[in-house]
Design an enzyme around this catalytic site. Structure first.
Site, PDB file in Angstrom:
ATOM      1  N   ASP A 175      46.455  65.283  54.311  1.00 35.85           N
ATOM      2  CA  ASP A 175      47.140  64.249  55.075  1.00 35.85           C
ATOM      3  C   ASP A 175      46.687  62.898  54.532  1.00 35.85           C
ATOM      4  OD1 ASP A 175      48.742  63.266  57.272  1.00 35.85           O
ATOM      5  OD2 ASP A 175      46.865  62.702  58.226  1.00 35.85           O
ATOM      6  N   ASP A 189      47.349  59.198  56.315  1.00 36.47           N
ATOM      7  CA  ASP A 189      46.875  58.274  57.352  1.00 36.47           C
ATOM      8  C   ASP A 189      45.713  58.888  58.120  1.00 36.47           C
ATOM      9  OD1 ASP A 189      48.813  56.304  56.816  1.00 36.47           O
ATOM     10  OD2 ASP A 189      50.286  57.380  58.019  1.00 36.47           O
ATOM     11  N   ASP A 211      43.388  64.764  60.094  1.00 37.22           N
ATOM     12  CA  ASP A 211      42.603  64.091  61.134  1.00 37.22           C
ATOM     13  C   ASP A 211      43.190  64.303  62.525  1.00 37.22           C
ATOM     14  OD1 ASP A 211      44.869  62.367  60.445  1.00 37.22           O
ATOM     15  OD2 ASP A 211      43.936  60.908  61.801  1.00 37.22           O
TER      16      ASP A 211
END
Length: 337
Positions: free
Chosen positions: A16, A18, A214
């Site tokens: 991922d 961001d 995250d």
């Protein structure tokens, strides 16, 4: 490559962006260096993002400027997954109304579809993705097209997106405008739904991927849905409390502070007579509450506490009140910041 390193069993990292590699325009500290070392060890890097606003070329340029190894072919976006999803359901050359930015338009053209901006073009589908300049007028055109029977596809359903200023409204929040106005819920292409993971595997040819993210409700749930291992890093949205109270579909294989963990051995978390242990910590449940004893790195305590909590919760999830005392005392959340 060290055979004991966390990264060793995997051929591809599905990363991922961001909250993992960068926050807003700035790199997460240490992330570019960790990714360069991973690439040098022979592991393929694939940047898999729910953000559909930018093209793979623009994303790769941003990553390269931050010092992370990246080419446009290394980037997989929810726009690409959404475009494939639409292309598999409509005729070649069909008009598709884009409620979003250039990332979606470029992905649709790559599949031989024709992006349009008004319902008067009789689009057979509406595809929505986040864009900083998204207007009421475009949302209105999308609403009209969906009311006229167009297929409604969302690049992702993220309610928020992390930035350097904090969490801002995401595409999932914006799609609710059209959904509320039409009564039609979109088909979702992005994480945690299967289309984006499928797109990642098709583009990389990976046999043993590791999903890194995250967010529990997108990255980790997406890995669970795909039946592959996952690493949660605490540099973005998810907190230690979120880890301890995670439902089964949100429980990662590994938990780490950041991407530097990739080249290190992952500490063993063992089940013993006294509870779950990890590097000097012992966690167990007593009278419906989590107890954590010992000392050392807070992250190792979190790993032991998570194993004990997930065992006690089974197919459910722990209540915050049952675990929060441990975070307030032995594992201050400030220690993870």
């Amino acid at each position: 490559m060290d055979i004991h390193a966390l990264i060793y069993p995997y051929d591809t990292l599905l990363l991922d962006l961001d909250g993992v590699v960068y926050l807003g325009r700035n790199a997460v500290p240490g992330a570019p260096e960790a990714l360069r070392r991973a690439a040098e060890s022979g592991v393929r890097l694939a940047y898999v993002t729910n953000n559909a606003s930018r093209t793979p070329g623009a994303i790769a340029q941003h990553l390269s400027a931050l010092g992370a190894p990246a080419t446009p072919d290394d980037v997989v976006t929810s726009a690409q997954a959404a475009a494939r999803l639409v292309a598999e359901r409509v005729e070649p050359g069909a008009a598709v109304l884009v409620v979003g930015g250039m990332g979606l338009r470029s992905a649709l053209r790559a599949h031989g579809l024709r992006p349009v901006s008004t319902a008067m073009d009789a689009p057979v589908a509406v595809v929505q993705g986040i864009a900083s300049d998204l207007s009421y007028g475009l949302l209105a055109e999308g609403t009209l097209a969906v009311r006229q029977g167009a297929l409604f596809v969302a690049a992702n359903a993220d309610l928020t997106m992390p930035t350097g200023r904090g969490e801002l409204p995401g595409n999932g929040a914006m799609t609710k405008v059209i959904a509320a106005a039409t009564g039609v819920e979109p088909i979702v292409a992005g994480k945690p739904e299967p289309p984006l993971h499928r797109e990642s595997i098709l583009r990389t040819g990976s046999k043993r991927p590791l999903v890194i993210g995250d967010r529990l409700d997108t990255d980790i749930e997406g890995a669970t849905n795909a039946g592959v291992d996952s690493l949660l890093v605490l540099t973005g949205v998810a907190s230690p409390l979120d880890v301890l109270t995670a439902a089964p579909r949100h429980r990662p294989t590994y938990v780490a502070d950041d991407l530097s963990a990739l080249r290190l051995p992952y500490p063993q978390v063992r089940r013993g007579e006294g509870g779950w242990t990890c590097e000097g910590w012992t966690a167990r449940w007593e009278e419906g509450r989590l107890r954590l004893d010992g000392g050392g790195k807070p992250l190792d305590g979190l790993r032991a506490a998570a194993a004990a909590t997930w065992e006690a919760a089974g197919d459910g999830q722990a209540e915050e009140d049952a675990v929060k005392a441990v975070l307030d005392s032995s594992l201050s959340e400030r220690a993870f910041l």
